[in-house]
Design a protein around this motif. Sequence first.
Motif, short mmCIF file in Angstrom:
data_model
loop_
_atom_site.label_atom_id
_atom_site.label_comp_id
_atom_site.label_asym_id
_atom_site.label_seq_id
_atom_site.Cartn_x
_atom_site.Cartn_y
_atom_site.Cartn_z
N PRO A 76 0.82 -1.23 0.00
CA PRO A 76 0.00 0.00 0.00
C PRO A 76 0.85 1.27 0.00
N LEU A 77 1.94 1.27 0.74
CA LEU A 77 2.85 2.42 0.74
C LEU A 77 3.43 2.63 -0.65
N ALA A 78 3.77 1.55 -1.32
CA ALA A 78 4.33 1.66 -2.67
C ALA A 78 3.31 2.28 -3.63
N ILE A 79 2.06 1.89 -3.50
CA ILE A 79 1.02 2.46 -4.36
C ILE A 79 0.88 3.96 -4.09
N ILE A 80 0.90 4.34 -2.82
CA ILE A 80 0.81 5.77 -2.46
C ILE A 80 2.00 6.53 -3.05
N GLN A 81 3.21 5.94 -2.95
CA GLN A 81 4.38 6.59 -3.52
C GLN A 81 4.25 6.74 -5.03
N LEU A 82 3.77 5.70 -5.69
CA LEU A 82 3.60 5.78 -7.15
C LEU A 82 2.59 6.87 -7.52
#
Length: 164
Positions: free
Chosen positions: A150-156
């Motif tokens: 989920p953090l990776a999606i937010i970063q993207l």
Amino acid sequence: MLQSFGFIVAAILTTVTKSWSAIGEVLRDKNLMKWLAISTVFIATNWTFYVIGVAAHQTLQTALGYFINPLVTILLAVIFLGEKLNLAQRIATILGTVAVVILTFDYGQLPIFALALAGSFGIYGLAKNKLGGKVSAINSFAMESGMLFPLAIIQLLFMALSGT
């Protein structure tokens, strides 16, 4: 961003090794999940400090952090795991510590990135040790990258919206 690719690779590896059921067993074990959550927080912290350090042109500090890391790992193992160092290990640790002190003084300021990297990776290693070999490397990787997904999606999304 790397976490999202890591999760995809981890899911593929978990499927290939047919270890989804083992992940289910880990999910039901509160103690293992506690240590996996701790390891996930600290590896994410480590990656974040590394990326920010390199982006801020602090590569010397990032390198120093990974030079300090074995000393932090030894310290944590002695304090929290009751490890005993023999004479040769003590001498090597003292020499490493002297080298780090000299490099730090030569650097001329407190190496915040180096200390953050060494500390976060040392605690990550301690958390992984607390898993006691009960979680395979692939399953641990899958679960950590899954928790960070989920953090990776937010970063993207942030990167896409900010144009970076």
